[in-house]
Design a protein around this motif. Sequence first.
Motif, mmCIF file in Angstrom:
data_model
loop_
_atom_site.group_PDB
_atom_site.id
_atom_site.type_symbol
_atom_site.label_atom_id
_atom_site.label_comp_id
_atom_site.label_asym_id
_atom_site.label_seq_id
_atom_site.Cartn_x
_atom_site.Cartn_y
_atom_site.Cartn_z
ATOM 1 N N CYS A 25 8.576 1.635 -69.614
ATOM 2 C CA CYS A 25 8.699 0.192 -69.384
ATOM 3 C C CYS A 25 7.873 -0.173 -68.170
ATOM 4 N N GLU A 26 6.799 -0.899 -68.409
ATOM 5 C CA GLU A 26 5.938 -1.352 -67.330
ATOM 6 C C GLU A 26 6.257 -2.809 -67.028
ATOM 7 N N PRO A 27 6.105 -3.233 -65.780
ATOM 8 C CA PRO A 27 6.410 -4.620 -65.442
ATOM 9 C C PRO A 27 5.510 -5.598 -66.196
ATOM 10 N N ALA A 28 6.082 -6.716 -66.570
ATOM 11 C CA ALA A 28 5.320 -7.750 -67.271
ATOM 12 C C ALA A 28 4.582 -8.657 -66.293
ATOM 13 N N ASP A 29 5.090 -8.774 -65.070
ATOM 14 C CA ASP A 29 4.464 -9.647 -64.092
ATOM 15 C C ASP A 29 4.781 -9.175 -62.674
ATOM 16 N N TYR A 30 4.212 -9.875 -61.702
ATOM 17 C CA TYR A 30 4.355 -9.506 -60.302
ATOM 18 C C TYR A 30 5.820 -9.547 -59.849
ATOM 19 N N GLU A 31 6.545 -10.578 -60.262
ATOM 20 C CA GLU A 31 7.948 -10.718 -59.843
ATOM 21 C C GLU A 31 8.781 -9.521 -60.299
#
Length: 137
Positions: A25-31
């Motif tokens: 699971c990689e982050p979708a965005d900076y937040e």
Amino acid sequence: MVDDVPVKGTRLLSDVYKRCNIAICEPADYEEAMKNQNWMIAMKDDLSMIEKKKTWVLVERPRDRKVIGVKWVYRTKLNVDGSINKNKARLVVKGYNQIFSVDYSDTFAPVARLDTIRLLIFVAAQNDWRVYLLDVK
């Protein structure tokens, strides 16, 4: 009789199945990335490399030009056995915001890898292409 020892350069089917069950699971965005210390370290590493290589200089915004933003791209690098090697974050230009024939060819990557440059020069030499050097600020 089936031999259980894999041939050099191949893997057992059971090893392939084990790796297929990995969910990364990689982050979708900076937040989302900000919530994980490993991704924060990866972003800091990328920024420090950009600063170390001096690939950009902060300038005043030109009044007659559209500013093209950047975004973070996140990838999890795996070892051969499927375990996590490292988290990799890259700051990239949002090139999809450009307009062809207006500012499409005016954006450059913030970082150029040396092996990519070597490959480009090799291909140019093989094809008798001319190579031009541009210093971009």
